[in-house]
Design a protein around this motif. Structure first.
Motif, PDB file in Angstrom:
ATOM      1  N   ASN A 209       0.801  -1.221   0.000  1.00 23.39           N
ATOM      2  CA  ASN A 209       0.000   0.000   0.000  1.00 23.39           C
ATOM      3  C   ASN A 209       0.834   1.271   0.000  1.00 23.39           C
ATOM      4  O   ASN A 209       0.274   2.369  -0.141  1.00 23.39           O
ATOM      5  CB  ASN A 209      -0.910   0.033   1.238  1.00 23.39           C
ATOM      6  CG  ASN A 209      -2.101  -0.890   1.092  1.00 23.39           C
ATOM      7  OD1 ASN A 209      -2.869  -0.778   0.157  1.00 23.39           O
ATOM      8  ND2 ASN A 209      -2.226  -1.818   2.011  1.00 23.39           N
ATOM      9  N   TYR A 210       2.148   1.156   0.208  1.00 22.53           N
ATOM     10  CA  TYR A 210       2.934   2.369   0.360  1.00 22.53           C
ATOM     11  C   TYR A 210       2.865   3.256  -0.893  1.00 22.53           C
ATOM     12  O   TYR A 210       2.778   4.483  -0.791  1.00 22.53           O
ATOM     13  CB  TYR A 210       4.395   2.052   0.682  1.00 22.53           C
ATOM     14  CG  TYR A 210       5.220   3.315   0.801  1.00 22.53           C
ATOM     15  CD1 TYR A 210       5.076   4.147   1.904  1.00 22.53           C
ATOM     16  CD2 TYR A 210       6.092   3.701  -0.211  1.00 22.53           C
ATOM     17  CE1 TYR A 210       5.795   5.331   2.000  1.00 22.53           C
ATOM     18  CE2 TYR A 210       6.812   4.882  -0.123  1.00 22.53           C
ATOM     19  CZ  TYR A 210       6.661   5.691   0.985  1.00 22.53           C
ATOM     20  OH  TYR A 210       7.360   6.863   1.067  1.00 22.53           O
ATOM     21  N   ILE A 252      -3.419  10.571   7.311  1.00 24.28           N
ATOM     22  CA  ILE A 252      -4.224   9.594   6.578  1.00 24.28           C
ATOM     23  C   ILE A 252      -3.463   8.277   6.620  1.00 24.28           C
ATOM     24  O   ILE A 252      -2.364   8.168   6.077  1.00 24.28           O
ATOM     25  CB  ILE A 252      -4.451  10.030   5.124  1.00 24.28           C
ATOM     26  CG1 ILE A 252      -5.205  11.364   5.074  1.00 24.28           C
ATOM     27  CG2 ILE A 252      -5.225   8.949   4.353  1.00 24.28           C
ATOM     28  CD1 ILE A 252      -5.294  11.968   3.676  1.00 24.28           C
ATOM     29  N   LEU A 253      -4.026   7.293   7.294  1.00 20.99           N
ATOM     30  CA  LEU A 253      -3.373   5.996   7.448  1.00 20.99           C
ATOM     31  C   LEU A 253      -4.102   4.945   6.623  1.00 20.99           C
ATOM     32  O   LEU A 253      -5.316   4.768   6.761  1.00 20.99           O
ATOM     33  CB  LEU A 253      -3.361   5.574   8.921  1.00 20.99           C
ATOM     34  CG  LEU A 253      -2.812   4.172   9.220  1.00 20.99           C
ATOM     35  CD1 LEU A 253      -1.332   4.068   8.848  1.00 20.99           C
ATOM     36  CD2 LEU A 253      -3.021   3.804  10.682  1.00 20.99           C
ATOM     37  N   LEU A 254      -3.354   4.271   5.765  1.00 21.97           N
ATOM     38  CA  LEU A 254      -3.899   3.170   4.973  1.00 21.97           C
ATOM     39  C   LEU A 254      -3.489   1.851   5.611  1.00 21.97           C
ATOM     40  O   LEU A 254      -2.312   1.639   5.904  1.00 21.97           O
ATOM     41  CB  LEU A 254      -3.377   3.241   3.537  1.00 21.97           C
ATOM     42  CG  LEU A 254      -3.492   4.599   2.834  1.00 21.97           C
ATOM     43  CD1 LEU A 254      -2.973   4.499   1.404  1.00 21.97           C
ATOM     44  CD2 LEU A 254      -4.915   5.121   2.869  1.00 21.97           C
ATOM     45  N   VAL A 303      -8.168  -1.489  -4.699  1.00 19.85           N
ATOM     46  CA  VAL A 303      -9.406  -0.958  -4.130  1.00 19.85           C
ATOM     47  C   VAL A 303      -9.100   0.320  -3.345  1.00 19.85           C
ATOM     48  O   VAL A 303      -9.835   1.307  -3.413  1.00 19.85           O
ATOM     49  CB  VAL A 303     -10.083  -2.004  -3.227  1.00 19.85           C
ATOM     50  CG1 VAL A 303     -11.438  -1.485  -2.729  1.00 19.85           C
ATOM     51  CG2 VAL A 303     -10.274  -3.323  -3.975  1.00 19.85           C
ATOM     52  N   MET A 304      -7.997   0.306  -2.601  1.00 19.43           N
ATOM     53  CA  MET A 304      -7.584   1.475  -1.828  1.00 19.43           C
ATOM     54  C   MET A 304      -7.393   2.684  -2.740  1.00 19.43           C
ATOM     55  O   MET A 304      -7.758   3.811  -2.393  1.00 19.43           O
ATOM     56  CB  MET A 304      -6.284   1.166  -1.089  1.00 19.43           C
ATOM     57  CG  MET A 304      -5.891   2.155  -0.021  1.00 19.43           C
ATOM     58  SD  MET A 304      -6.823   1.945   1.512  1.00 19.43           S
ATOM     59  CE  MET A 304      -6.094   0.432   2.156  1.00 19.43           C
ATOM     60  N   ASN A 305      -6.832   2.455  -3.903  1.00 14.63           N
ATOM     61  CA  ASN A 305      -6.609   3.543  -4.854  1.00 14.63           C
ATOM     62  C   ASN A 305      -7.927   4.173  -5.281  1.00 14.63           C
ATOM     63  O   ASN A 305      -8.051   5.399  -5.356  1.00 14.63           O
ATOM     64  CB  ASN A 305      -5.845   3.016  -6.069  1.00 14.63           C
ATOM     65  CG  ASN A 305      -5.563   4.092  -7.087  1.00 14.63           C
ATOM     66  OD1 ASN A 305      -4.811   5.025  -6.842  1.00 14.63           O
ATOM     67  ND2 ASN A 305      -6.178   3.976  -8.260  1.00 14.63           N
TER      68      ASN A 305
END
Length: 334
Positions: A209-210, A252-254, A303-305
Motif C-alpha cells: 500500500n505504500y 491519513i493511514l492506509l 481498491v484502496m486507490n
C-alpha cells in the motif's frame, strides 16, 4: 474506444508479452517511471519480492535509472516503464537507455502512439478517466496491467499459479469497486467538509500500500490540491516522523491486508494515543467477495486507490480547487 474495448486490447497486448517472456530468461525487473506512474509500480514490486526467489525487482525514478546505471541491467533484465501520454522525456530516454543495454523494454501508456512507444519493444495501452470523474475500472487498469505482467512473468518462468487466481479475481473487480465507491462516498463527503481548510496532511502506509500513500501525497494533495504533504512509511514513522504528531496535525493511514499490516497497526495505536485528526482507511472493511483469498493482500491496494480517489474528488469540491488546476505542470518550462 470504450473501456471494454481497451481492456480487450490490453489483454491481447499482455498475452504477446507473456509469449516473449517464454523466449528469454529474466533475472531482474526494473520498474521505471516518474511521479504517479512510478507510485503505481509499488504493489507489483511487493509481489515479486514476496513470491520469487530467483527474480529481483527494483523501482527507479526515470532519470536516476540512467544516472545510476545499475550494473545488473542487461540482456536478462525486464524494464517496465509508464508514462500517461508517453511523452515524459526522462522516461523515454530511460527506455532508450534500457534497450541499449539489451533489456526487454515494455511500456504502459494511455495513448496508442508516442515517443515512448518508439523506444519500446512492447507497449500496453490502459484506459483512463479524468481526475474529477470516478469510473472504477479505468481507475485501476494500469495497476492491474502491471500485476498481469509481473505475476505473468512468475507464472511463465516459475510456474507461480497466483497468476491464474489473479485473473479470476480481476473478473470480479468491477463489482468490488462499485461497492467500495458507494461505501465510501458519504465518509468522503464528511472528511472533505471537516478537512477542507487544512494546509498540511501526511499519508502513511507500508508494504503493497505504500505506493498508494505516496501517490495520494504527491499527486493529489501536493500537485492537485496544493496542500503540503509527505508520504511516511509506517515502519519509519517511529524513527523520526512521529515527532511531528500532535492533536492538530492530520494523518491519513492506509491499512492493508498484506504481511506488513502489523506496522500499520502499531502506527494506528500511536496515532490514537497522541493525535486527534486522522483518517483511517482499512482494507478489512472492503467487500472483497469474488476475490481469491490468496491474492486479497495484493488486490487491496487497487481498491484502496479507488477509495482514495473518491476522497480526492470530494475534497476538491469542498476546497473549490479542481483536480485539473495547475500552476506549473504543462504550463512553464521545466
Amino acid at each position: 474506444m470504450s473501456t471494454v474495448d481497451r481492456l480487450t486490447k490490453a489483454h491481447s497486448q499482455v498475452e504477446k508479452i507473456l509469449e516473449a517472456f517464454k523466449q528469454r530468461t529474466i533475472n531482474n525487473v526494473f520498474y521505471v517511471a516518474c511521479g504517479g506512474s512510478s507510485a503505481l509500480m509499488y504493489p507489483s514490486k511487493y509481489f515479486i519480492d514476496r513470491e520469487s526467489s530467483n527474480i529481483t525487482a527494483e523501482i527507479y525514478s526515470s532519470n536516476e535509472f540512467i544516472y545510476r546505471n545499475p550494473k545488473s541491467l542487461g540482456a536478462d533484465s525486464l524494464v517496465i516503464l509508464c508514462s500517461h501520454k508517453g511523452k515524459t522525456p526522462e522516461t523515454t530516454e530511460a527506455a532508450h537507455f534500457a534497450k541499449s543495454k539489451g533489456a526487454l523494454v515494455v511500456s504502459l501508456m494511455y495513448v496508442d502512439t508516442a515517443p515512448l512507444a518508439d523506444e519500446s519493444d512492447f507497449i500496453v495501452n490502459y484506459s483512463w478517466a479524468p481526475p474529477g470523474e470516478l469510473d472504477p475500472l479505468p481507475e485501476i487498469m494500469n495497476y492491474s496491467i502491471l500485476y498481469r505482467l509481473s505475476m505473468g512473468l512468475l507464472y511463465v518462468q516459475e510456474g507461480n499459479d497466483l497468476y491464474l487466481k489473479l485473473l479470476s479475481s480481476l473478473e470480479n473487480m468491477d463489482t468490488v469497486l462499485e461497492k467500495a465507491k458507494v461505501q465510501y462516498l458519504a465518509p468522503a463527503k464528511a472528511f472533505a467538509a471537516e478537512y477542507k481548510d487544512e494546509k498540511i496532511m501526511y499519508t502513511m502506509a507500508s508494504g503493497s500500500n505504500y505506493g498508494i500513500a505516496y501517490s495520494f501525497a504527491i499527486c493529489i494533495l501536493m500537485e492537485m490540491q496544493w496542500i503540503h504533504s509527505h508520504a511516511i512509511h509506517a515502519g519509519e514513522f517511529f524513527h523520526g516522523p512521529f515527532e511531528i504528531l500532535d492533536k492538530n496535525v492530520p494523518f491519513i493511514l492506509l491499512m492493508g491486508l498484506d504481511e506488513t499490516r502489523p506496522m500499520e497497526e502499531r502506527a494506528l495505536k500511536f496515532l490514537k494515543e497522541h493525535g486527534e485528526k486522522m483518517l483511517v482507511i482499512d482494507a478489512e472493511q472492503f467487500d472483497l467477495a469474488g476475490i481469491e483469498e490468496e491474492v486479497k493482500g495484493y488486490i487491496a491496494p487497487l481498491v484502496m486507490n479507488l477509495v482514495l480517489r473518491v476522497y480526492a474528488v470530494e475534497l476538491a469540491k469542498a476546497t473549490g480547487h479542481p483536480l485539473e488546476e495547475r500552476r506549473y505542470m504543462f504550463k512553464v518550462p521545466y
